[in-house]
Design a protein around this motif. Structure first.
Motif, PDB file in Angstrom:
ATOM      1  N   GLY A  92       2.496  -4.984  -0.898  1.00 63.69           N
ATOM      2  CA  GLY A  92       2.791  -5.673   0.352  1.00 63.69           C
ATOM      3  C   GLY A  92       2.732  -7.181   0.177  1.00 63.69           C
ATOM      4  O   GLY A  92       1.907  -7.698  -0.582  1.00 63.69           O
ATOM      5  N   VAL A  93       3.620  -7.897   0.894  1.00 64.64           N
ATOM      6  CA  VAL A  93       3.649  -9.360   0.842  1.00 64.64           C
ATOM      7  C   VAL A  93       3.825  -9.888   2.261  1.00 64.64           C
ATOM      8  O   VAL A  93       4.641  -9.356   3.034  1.00 64.64           O
ATOM      9  CB  VAL A  93       4.808  -9.884  -0.040  1.00 64.64           C
TER      10      VAL A  93
ATOM     11  N   ASP B 139       0.080  -2.660   2.207  1.00 62.92           N
ATOM     12  CA  ASP B 139       0.623  -3.785   2.975  1.00 62.92           C
ATOM     13  C   ASP B 139      -0.508  -4.620   3.568  1.00 62.92           C
ATOM     14  O   ASP B 139      -1.666  -4.171   3.640  1.00 62.92           O
ATOM     15  CB  ASP B 139       1.543  -3.289   4.093  1.00 62.92           C
ATOM     16  N   VAL B 140      -0.150  -5.837   4.007  1.00 61.63           N
ATOM     17  CA  VAL B 140      -1.117  -6.777   4.552  1.00 61.63           C
ATOM     18  C   VAL B 140      -0.476  -7.566   5.681  1.00 61.63           C
ATOM     19  O   VAL B 140       0.724  -7.872   5.636  1.00 61.63           O
ATOM     20  CB  VAL B 140      -1.644  -7.737   3.451  1.00 61.63           C
ATOM     21  N   ALA B 141      -1.266  -7.893   6.700  1.00 60.30           N
ATOM     22  CA  ALA B 141      -0.855  -8.781   7.794  1.00 60.30           C
ATOM     23  C   ALA B 141      -1.980  -9.776   8.014  1.00 60.30           C
ATOM     24  O   ALA B 141      -3.161  -9.469   7.791  1.00 60.30           O
ATOM     25  CB  ALA B 141      -0.575  -7.986   9.071  1.00 60.30           C
ATOM     26  N   VAL B 142      -1.625 -10.987   8.462  1.00 54.69           N
ATOM     27  CA  VAL B 142      -2.604 -12.057   8.590  1.00 54.69           C
ATOM     28  C   VAL B 142      -2.621 -12.607  10.019  1.00 54.69           C
ATOM     29  O   VAL B 142      -1.554 -12.788  10.629  1.00 54.69           O
ATOM     30  CB  VAL B 142      -2.305 -13.199   7.593  1.00 54.69           C
ATOM     31  N   ASP B 143      -3.815 -12.860  10.521  1.00 53.28           N
ATOM     32  CA  ASP B 143      -3.995 -13.527  11.816  1.00 53.28           C
ATOM     33  C   ASP B 143      -4.672 -14.867  11.561  1.00 53.28           C
ATOM     34  O   ASP B 143      -5.908 -14.938  11.440  1.00 53.28           O
ATOM     35  CB  ASP B 143      -4.854 -12.665  12.744  1.00 53.28           C
ATOM     36  N   PRO B 144      -3.907 -15.970  11.449  1.00 56.19           N
ATOM     37  CA  PRO B 144      -4.508 -17.284  11.137  1.00 56.19           C
ATOM     38  C   PRO B 144      -5.491 -17.758  12.203  1.00 56.19           C
ATOM     39  O   PRO B 144      -6.454 -18.455  11.884  1.00 56.19           O
ATOM     40  CB  PRO B 144      -3.290 -18.214  11.058  1.00 56.19           C
ATOM     41  N   ALA B 145      -5.259 -17.387  13.455  1.00 55.33           N
ATOM     42  CA  ALA B 145      -6.135 -17.829  14.531  1.00 55.33           C
ATOM     43  C   ALA B 145      -7.553 -17.304  14.359  1.00 55.33           C
ATOM     44  O   ALA B 145      -8.529 -17.987  14.662  1.00 55.33           O
ATOM     45  CB  ALA B 145      -5.570 -17.396  15.882  1.00 55.33           C
ATOM     46  N   LEU B 146      -7.678 -16.077  13.866  1.00 55.15           N
ATOM     47  CA  LEU B 146      -8.994 -15.465  13.640  1.00 55.15           C
ATOM     48  C   LEU B 146      -9.445 -15.599  12.193  1.00 55.15           C
ATOM     49  O   LEU B 146     -10.546 -15.158  11.853  1.00 55.15           O
ATOM     50  CB  LEU B 146      -8.972 -13.990  14.044  1.00 55.15           C
ATOM     51  N   ASP B 147      -8.585 -16.170  11.352  1.00 56.09           N
ATOM     52  CA  ASP B 147      -8.893 -16.330   9.930  1.00 56.09           C
ATOM     53  C   ASP B 147      -9.181 -14.978   9.284  1.00 56.09           C
ATOM     54  O   ASP B 147     -10.117 -14.838   8.509  1.00 56.09           O
ATOM     55  CB  ASP B 147     -10.085 -17.281   9.747  1.00 56.09           C
ATOM     56  N   LYS B 148      -8.343 -13.999   9.613  1.00 60.11           N
ATOM     57  CA  LYS B 148      -8.542 -12.646   9.095  1.00 60.11           C
ATOM     58  C   LYS B 148      -7.239 -12.080   8.536  1.00 60.11           C
ATOM     59  O   LYS B 148      -6.146 -12.431   8.982  1.00 60.11           O
ATOM     60  CB  LYS B 148      -9.072 -11.706  10.187  1.00 60.11           C
TER      61      LYS B 148
ATOM     62  N   TYR C 167       0.249 -13.976   0.949  1.00 65.82           N
ATOM     63  CA  TYR C 167      -0.735 -12.949   0.588  1.00 65.82           C
ATOM     64  C   TYR C 167      -0.018 -11.743  -0.005  1.00 65.82           C
ATOM     65  O   TYR C 167       1.074 -11.371   0.458  1.00 65.82           O
ATOM     66  CB  TYR C 167      -1.540 -12.513   1.811  1.00 65.82           C
ATOM     67  N   ALA C 168      -0.635 -11.147  -1.005  1.00 66.09           N
ATOM     68  CA  ALA C 168      -0.083  -9.948  -1.640  1.00 66.09           C
ATOM     69  C   ALA C 168      -1.189  -8.911  -1.790  1.00 66.09           C
ATOM     70  O   ALA C 168      -2.272  -9.207  -2.312  1.00 66.09           O
ATOM     71  CB  ALA C 168       0.517 -10.285  -3.000  1.00 66.09           C
ATOM     72  N   SER C 169      -0.918  -7.696  -1.301  1.00 67.41           N
ATOM     73  CA  SER C 169      -1.827  -6.567  -1.532  1.00 67.41           C
ATOM     74  C   SER C 169      -1.291  -5.780  -2.719  1.00 67.41           C
ATOM     75  O   SER C 169      -0.076  -5.742  -2.959  1.00 67.41           O
ATOM     76  CB  SER C 169      -1.902  -5.681  -0.288  1.00 67.41           C
ATOM     77  N   THR C 170      -2.190  -5.147  -3.470  1.00 67.26           N
ATOM     78  CA  THR C 170      -1.769  -4.571  -4.754  1.00 67.26           C
ATOM     79  C   THR C 170      -2.096  -3.080  -4.896  1.00 67.26           C
ATOM     80  O   THR C 170      -2.930  -2.522  -4.181  1.00 67.26           O
ATOM     81  CB  THR C 170      -2.429  -5.323  -5.925  1.00 67.26           C
ATOM     82  N   TRP C 171      -1.410  -2.497  -5.852  1.00 67.17           N
ATOM     83  CA  TRP C 171      -1.647  -1.100  -6.229  1.00 67.17           C
ATOM     84  C   TRP C 171      -3.104  -0.880  -6.635  1.00 67.17           C
ATOM     85  O   TRP C 171      -3.671   0.196  -6.432  1.00 67.17           O
ATOM     86  CB  TRP C 171      -0.716  -0.755  -7.395  1.00 67.17           C
ATOM     87  N   GLU C 172      -3.734  -1.908  -7.176  1.00 65.48           N
ATOM     88  CA  GLU C 172      -5.125  -1.814  -7.651  1.00 65.48           C
ATOM     89  C   GLU C 172      -6.151  -1.925  -6.518  1.00 65.48           C
ATOM     90  O   GLU C 172      -7.354  -1.911  -6.765  1.00 65.48           O
ATOM     91  CB  GLU C 172      -5.404  -2.895  -8.690  1.00 65.48           C
TER      92      GLU C 172
ATOM     93  N   GLY D  52      -3.321   8.780   8.649  1.00 67.63           N
ATOM     94  CA  GLY D  52      -2.438   9.512   7.751  1.00 67.63           C
ATOM     95  C   GLY D  52      -2.255   8.763   6.442  1.00 67.63           C
ATOM     96  O   GLY D  52      -3.229   8.439   5.755  1.00 67.63           O
ATOM     97  N   THR D  53      -1.005   8.461   6.089  1.00 60.66           N
ATOM     98  CA  THR D  53      -0.706   7.719   4.859  1.00 60.66           C
ATOM     99  C   THR D  53       0.023   6.432   5.231  1.00 60.66           C
ATOM    100  O   THR D  53       1.261   6.410   5.301  1.00 60.66           O
ATOM    101  CB  THR D  53       0.171   8.552   3.912  1.00 60.66           C
ATOM    102  N   PRO D  54      -0.715   5.365   5.484  1.00 65.57           N
ATOM    103  CA  PRO D  54      -0.086   4.119   5.945  1.00 65.57           C
ATOM    104  C   PRO D  54       0.813   3.496   4.884  1.00 65.57           C
ATOM    105  O   PRO D  54       0.525   3.540   3.684  1.00 65.57           O
ATOM    106  CB  PRO D  54      -1.284   3.215   6.231  1.00 65.57           C
ATOM    107  N   GLY D  55       1.934   2.910   5.359  1.00 64.66           N
ATOM    108  CA  GLY D  55       2.827   2.180   4.468  1.00 64.66           C
ATOM    109  C   GLY D  55       2.898   0.714   4.830  1.00 64.66           C
ATOM    110  O   GLY D  55       2.926  -0.151   3.956  1.00 64.66           O
ATOM    111  N   GLY D  56       2.918   0.389   6.138  1.00 63.45           N
ATOM    112  CA  GLY D  56       3.037  -0.997   6.569  1.00 63.45           C
ATOM    113  C   GLY D  56       2.103  -1.306   7.721  1.00 63.45           C
ATOM    114  O   GLY D  56       1.612  -0.402   8.409  1.00 63.45           O
ATOM    115  N   VAL D  57       1.849  -2.606   7.957  1.00 64.16           N
ATOM    116  CA  VAL D  57       1.009  -3.055   9.062  1.00 64.16           C
ATOM    117  C   VAL D  57       1.568  -4.369   9.591  1.00 64.16           C
ATOM    118  O   VAL D  57       2.044  -5.215   8.824  1.00 64.16           O
ATOM    119  CB  VAL D  57      -0.470  -3.219   8.623  1.00 64.16           C
ATOM    120  N   ALA D  58       1.536  -4.528  10.921  1.00 64.58           N
ATOM    121  CA  ALA D  58       1.980  -5.760  11.582  1.00 64.58           C
ATOM    122  C   ALA D  58       1.073  -6.009  12.783  1.00 64.58           C
ATOM    123  O   ALA D  58       0.487  -5.073  13.347  1.00 64.58           O
ATOM    124  CB  ALA D  58       3.439  -5.647  12.011  1.00 64.58           C
ATOM    125  N   LEU D  59       0.945  -7.282  13.200  1.00 62.03           N
ATOM    126  CA  LEU D  59       0.073  -7.667  14.303  1.00 62.03           C
ATOM    127  C   LEU D  59       0.904  -8.227  15.457  1.00 62.03           C
ATOM    128  O   LEU D  59       1.924  -8.884  15.238  1.00 62.03           O
ATOM    129  CB  LEU D  59      -0.928  -8.732  13.844  1.00 62.03           C
TER     130      LEU D  59
END
Length: 449
Positions: free
Chosen positions: A410-411, A190-199, A421-426, A233-240
């Motif tokens: 993750g999308v 998974d992926v999360a974006v913070d536009p203010a920090l450009d990260k 943004y999309a994070s991938t199996w690869e 552990g084994t992460p599945g998701g992330v949020a900010l």
């Protein structure tokens, strides 16, 4: 009565350092310039002596008919050399001596004249003070010019934040697809974006949280399973939450974690069996968490306690969750086809769920909503990012690979800059232009494995 030798009495007029009103010479300047003049004269005289004392360097006449020399033999030498190839080195020194006589002699005469003129100018106090003032004025003017030429910090060219964002958004609109980062450890779930920090922040099932600079594409491990202050552990998701904290699910540990992004410190917020997907509401005070056993939970982040069950029966391997900001949640499943569901959070009971389309051809392991009634869903089995109409359930392929592997998990949406943004199996992170995704155009990409 003062003593004749007292400092106040100088009637004798014999003070050698006194300055006379009618003075025509000043001893200090006179000595300096006369000395220079004398040395120039000595040098000129030495030049003449060298010429006289050097055989073949004097003056003479050559009689062509008689083939004889009148005077110095140099005339005959001149005759010989006049017939030589001009590019051959000369065999005698008389040419060099002529130069000495013709150039150095006149040069030293000019030097004497200049010394005379300079001495006279320096003896005039008005002239010397004028020269000094002119020099000081010139230096001051140059300094003023240099200062005027400098660009002050307040005058440096700059753009305000709003203009910078507009330029960035314009860039994202035109770039289509970009591979932002690769080489992450494990599968990027998974992926999360913070536009203010450009990260961007990416989690992998290897227990790593990455921070990725969206401008430079440089990634850095922020937290790993080996960190003493936090094991993901084994992460599945992330949020900010927009306040320097990330919320991460641990599916094997059955936890919702809070991570301080400034130091990587990790703490458990709630216990949720098989917790996988996570998103926060608009206030950042509530977290909605999906579990792989098909349940959607709500967690109050201000007073963490027992999670509240919002809906169940969502299907095994439920992973994705997305919020529309208008009281509806959407969940997806990474393994089941046609598993995209809509949940009305304001209904009583809230698990009034609707299957968006049946039958459908897509899997929705990751979800992002663009605010116009469209969802972008990842299908890591077919290597496709789908575009789905939430009202009709109609899907269309938005992104696919033409070579390599692209298995999106993750999308997330960056609505500020207009990107998905999309994070991938690869173990990769991709960015796609929302402007292009919203058009009928198909994005085809080449990937690395």
């Amino acid at each position: 009565m003062p003593d004749d030798n007292s400092p106040g009495n100088n009637s004798s007029g014999n003070d050698s350092n006194s300055t006379r009103d009618d003075a025509t010479t000043v001893p200090g300047f006179d000595n300096a310039f006369n000395g220079g003049k004398d040395r120039a004269g000595d040098a000129e005289k030495s030049t003449e002596d060298i010429r006289k004392d050097t055989p073949g360097a004097g003056k003479g006449d050559w009689d062509e008919d008689e083939e004889s020399v009148t005077g110095d033999v140099s005339a005959y030498v001149h005759k010989l050399e006049s017939g030589r190839d001009a590019w051959h080195p000369r065999q005698t020194a008389h040419g060099a001596l002529d130069v000495m006589q013709g150039f150095l002699g006149s040069h030293f005469k000019n030097f004497q004249t200049a010394a005379d003129n300079q001495r006279k100018a320096s003896e005039n106090p008005k002239t010397t003070s004028g020269m000094a003032a002119s020099t000081m004025k010139s230096a001051t003017a140059e300094e003023d010019y240099e200062q005027a030429a400098k660009i002050k910090e307040k005058d440096q060219p700059s753009i305000n934040e709003e203009v910078r964002r507009q330029l960035k958004g314009t860039h994202y609109r035109t770039e289509g697809a970009v591979l932002v980062a690769t080489g992450m450890s494990g599968h990027a779930t998974d992926v999360a974006v913070d536009p203010a920090l450009d990260k961007a922040y990416v989690v992998t099932d290897a227990g790593v949280l990455y921070g990725v600079d969206l401008s430079t594409h440089i990634k850095r491990q922020l937290v790993t399973s080996g960190d003493p202050n936090g094991n993901l552990g084994t992460p599945g998701g992330v949020a900010l939450d927009g306040d320097g904290k990330a919320y991460i699910t641990d599916s094997t540990g059955g936890r919702l974690l809070r991570v301080d992004l400034s130091n990587g410190h990790t703490e458990k917020i709630a216990a949720i069996t098989q917790a996988y997907g996570v998103r926060l509401d608009g206030t950042g005070t509530k977290a909605y968490v999906t579990a792989l056993n098909g349940i959607l939970f709500q967690v109050d982040l201000r007073q963490p306690g027992e999670p509240k069950k919002v809906a169940d029966g969502l299907g095994t391997s439920t992973t994705a969750v997305a919020l529309d900001g208008r009281g509806k949640a959407y969940t997806g499943n990474r393994d089941l086809v046609g598993s995209l569901r809509e949940i009305d959070l304001q209904a009583d009971p809230p698990d009034n769920k609707r299957l968006v389309a049946e039958p459908a051809q897509y899997r929705s392991g990751g979800l992002a909503l663009d605010g116009t009634g469209t969802a972008y869903a990842s299908d890591h089995w077919l290597d496709i990012l789908y575009k789905i109409d939430l009202t009709t359930g109609k899907e269309r392929v938005a992104v696919k690979t033409i070579s390599g592997a692209f298995s999106p998990l993750g999308v997330t949406l960056d609505s500020t800059d207009g990107a998905v943004y999309a994070s991938t199996w690869e173990g990769q992170l991709w960015r796609f232009s929302l402007h292009v995704l919203q058009s009928p155009e198909l994005i085809e990409i080449k990937t690395t494995t």
